[in-house]
Design a protein around this motif. Structure first.
Motif, short mmCIF file in Angstrom:
data_model
loop_
_atom_site.label_atom_id
_atom_site.label_comp_id
_atom_site.label_asym_id
_atom_site.label_seq_id
_atom_site.Cartn_x
_atom_site.Cartn_y
_atom_site.Cartn_z
N HIS A 1 -6.91 -3.68 -2.77
CA HIS A 1 -5.60 -3.49 -3.37
C HIS A 1 -5.69 -3.42 -4.89
O HIS A 1 -5.04 -2.57 -5.52
N GLU A 2 -6.50 -4.28 -5.48
CA GLU A 2 -6.63 -4.27 -6.93
C GLU A 2 -7.28 -2.98 -7.43
O GLU A 2 -6.89 -2.44 -8.47
N ALA A 3 -8.23 -2.46 -6.66
CA ALA A 3 -8.85 -1.19 -7.04
C ALA A 3 -7.85 -0.03 -6.98
O ALA A 3 -7.98 0.95 -7.72
N GLU A 4 -6.85 -0.17 -6.12
CA GLU A 4 -5.82 0.87 -6.01
C GLU A 4 -4.68 0.67 -7.00
O GLU A 4 -3.72 1.43 -7.01
N ASP B 1 -11.02 -11.47 0.79
CA ASP B 1 -11.59 -11.01 -0.47
C ASP B 1 -11.72 -9.49 -0.50
O ASP B 1 -11.46 -8.85 -1.53
N HIS B 2 -12.14 -8.91 0.64
CA HIS B 2 -12.31 -7.46 0.70
C HIS B 2 -10.98 -6.75 0.46
O HIS B 2 -10.92 -5.77 -0.31
N PHE B 3 -9.92 -7.23 1.09
CA PHE B 3 -8.64 -6.54 0.97
C PHE B 3 -7.98 -6.81 -0.38
O PHE B 3 -7.25 -5.94 -0.89
N ALA C 1 0.82 -1.20 0.00
CA ALA C 1 0.00 0.00 0.00
C ALA C 1 0.87 1.26 0.00
O ALA C 1 0.59 2.23 -0.73
N ALA C 2 1.93 1.26 0.82
CA ALA C 2 2.81 2.43 0.87
C ALA C 2 3.51 2.64 -0.47
O ALA C 2 3.61 3.78 -0.96
N ALA C 3 3.98 1.56 -1.08
CA ALA C 3 4.67 1.68 -2.36
C ALA C 3 3.74 2.20 -3.45
O ALA C 3 4.12 3.03 -4.28
N ARG C 4 2.50 1.72 -3.43
CA ARG C 4 1.53 2.18 -4.44
C ARG C 4 1.19 3.66 -4.23
O ARG C 4 1.07 4.43 -5.19
N ASP D 1 -3.32 -1.23 8.89
CA ASP D 1 -3.81 -0.12 8.08
C ASP D 1 -3.33 -0.30 6.65
O ASP D 1 -2.11 -0.43 6.41
N GLN D 2 -4.26 -0.35 5.71
CA GLN D 2 -3.92 -0.50 4.29
C GLN D 2 -4.81 0.45 3.48
O GLN D 2 -6.04 0.34 3.53
N PHE D 3 -4.18 1.37 2.76
CA PHE D 3 -4.91 2.42 2.05
C PHE D 3 -5.87 3.10 3.04
O PHE D 3 -5.43 3.51 4.11
N ALA D 4 -7.16 3.21 2.72
CA ALA D 4 -8.10 3.89 3.61
C ALA D 4 -8.81 2.92 4.55
O ALA D 4 -9.77 3.30 5.22
N ALA D 5 -8.33 1.69 4.63
CA ALA D 5 -9.01 0.68 5.45
C ALA D 5 -8.19 0.35 6.69
O ALA D 5 -6.99 0.09 6.61
N LYS D 6 -8.87 0.37 7.83
CA LYS D 6 -8.27 -0.10 9.08
C LYS D 6 -8.99 -1.39 9.47
O LYS D 6 -10.21 -1.40 9.70
N LEU D 7 -8.24 -2.47 9.52
CA LEU D 7 -8.77 -3.75 9.96
C LEU D 7 -8.35 -3.99 11.40
O LEU D 7 -7.15 -3.90 11.72
#
Length: 409
Positions: A195-198, A189-191, A160-163, A322-328
């Motif tokens: 990631h693919e959407a980003e 599946d959600h994550f 996520a940081a690299a993207r 934390d990945q992109f705008a998602a906190k799991l």
């Protein structure tokens, strides 16, 4: 302070907090915190999160150096080569011998490396220390094509940081789905979709055969012969507990240094806490957790016992990423995919929901995406062995008990 010290080996979350809680418990014995890294003890969560984004460097130190002098905690930048259990001594890498009243092993883990052709080339990095994080952060400023090997928390946070920094990113995961060891299929599946959407390319059921290039890595060669361009590779394939010191000392070791519910090793004068420790759980199995929460909670229990107040470690485990705008955030342990379980999903938003897991009708875990109040409530419910049942959670517009008061909007 005078007398024989309590020696803590390792100054990560578990080691630092053991020293801190010993003083909070009123222990007056000298405390020596032995760690091989230069500088004051640091926290690790920012290393795979804000540190990689290339912004202002986050504060990593738990406390400023003067804090340790004020608490009479001696920081010793050295390694421990051997434990002399009979004499209650640790032999340091510098050659010095240090006596101990009690010894606490908080040795943590080391990052795994791939042993495939070309794995020694420059540009292949692991992420475990501040030095690692700074090297990756700086490399991301020059990289175009980044391959992340491993689809767990660390790998996906790095991806996520690299993207976000504009790199072309591919994640290579050997298992059938992302984060499989710790999350359910719904969350995987959600994550993956996130990631693919980003713009991250995600390859599962895929392994690395070799790293190709010159002095530096230029390509990642997959088992099926596919070649991925890469001028930076980040390995996030897990960690191994640092148990050699304990094993060489004759302590019981399995997947971690084995301890009882009071975190004593097979030698009652030696404790083990944090990522390196393997402890008995409520279900009769022995587990080892790699989390800040586990390290801090175990440090509290060990410090209390060394202060003369024996309590048992039985904390509800929890984890976050934390990945992109998602906190799991995860409370409890997600059951094995083969176990007979029931689930219930609450929350109507596509990017904010929780998955509740039940085994034999009992709540065992809650995975929350962008619903921090659900997570806080789940931790309380699991700690008190809640009577919540699957049918309760399937009532329309159901909320976990206690979340209404926590919501801010």
């Amino acid at each position: 302070m005078t007398g024989v010290p309590i020696v803590v080996v390792g100054a990560g979350h578990a080691g630092f907090h053991t020293a801190l809680f010993l003083r909070d418990e009123g222990v007056e014995a000298p405390i020596v915190l032995v760690d091989g890294l230069d500088g004051p003890p640091v926290q690790r969560p920012p290393l795979s999160k804000s540190m990689l984004l290339g912004e202002a460097e986050p504060r990593l130190e738990f406390r400023k150096p003067e804090f340790y002098a004020a608490r009479d905690i001696t920081l010793l930048h050295d390694t421990v080569a051997r434990i002399d259990r009979e004499r209650h001594l640790v032999r340091l890498g510098s050659g010095r011998a240090l006596g101990y009243r009690d010894l606490v092993l908080a040795t943590g883990c080391r990052a795994r490396h791939l042993t495939v052709p070309g794995s020694g080339r420059a540009g292949i990095c692991v992420l475990r220390t501040p030095h690692d994080a700074r090297a990756i952060r700086d490399a991301l400023g020059r990289a175009d094509d980044v391959v992340v090997v491993g689809g767990g928390f660390i790998g996906l946070e790095a991806a996520a940081a690299a993207r976000k920094r504009g790199c072309t990113v591919t994640v290579v995961e050997s298992l059938p789905r992302l984060m499989r060891r710790v999350v359910s299929a719904d969350i995987s599946d959600h994550f993956r979709a996130l990631h693919e959407a980003e713009g991250v390319r995600v390859l599962t059921d895929t392994t690395v055969h070799a790293f190709d290039g010159d002095t530096r890595v230029r390509q990642v060669v997959l088992a099926d012969g596919t070649r991925l361009r890469a001028d930076l590779v980040v390995l996030g394939i897990g960690v191994d507990p640092e148990v050699e010191l304990a094993r060489d000392s004759g302590l019981a070791v399995g997947d971690g240094i084995e301890v009882d519910t009071a975190l004593r090793t097979s030698d009652p004068s030696i404790s083990a806490v944090g990522d390196c420790s393997s402890f008995p759980t409520r279900d009769g199995t022995r587990r080892r957790f790699e989390s800040v929460q586990n390290a801090t909670d175990q440090a509290r229990v060990a410090a209390a016992r060394l202060a003369g107040r024996t309590v048992e470690f039985d904390a509800v485990p929890w984890f976050w990423t934390d990945q992109f705008a998602a906190k799991l955030q995860i409370a409890g342990l997600v059951p094995d995919p083969e176990a007979e379980t029931e689930t219930a999903r609450i929350g109507d938003a596509a990017d904010a929901f929780s998955v509740l897991h039940f085994h034999n009708g009992r709540l065992t875990a809650v995975e929350s995406v962008n619903r921090p109040s659900d997570h806080a409530a789940a931790r309380r419910l699991l700690a008190q062995d809640t009577s919540l049942r699957p049918d309760d959670a399937r009532i329309p517009r159901f909320r976990l008990p206690g979340t209404a008061a926590l919501r801010t909007g």
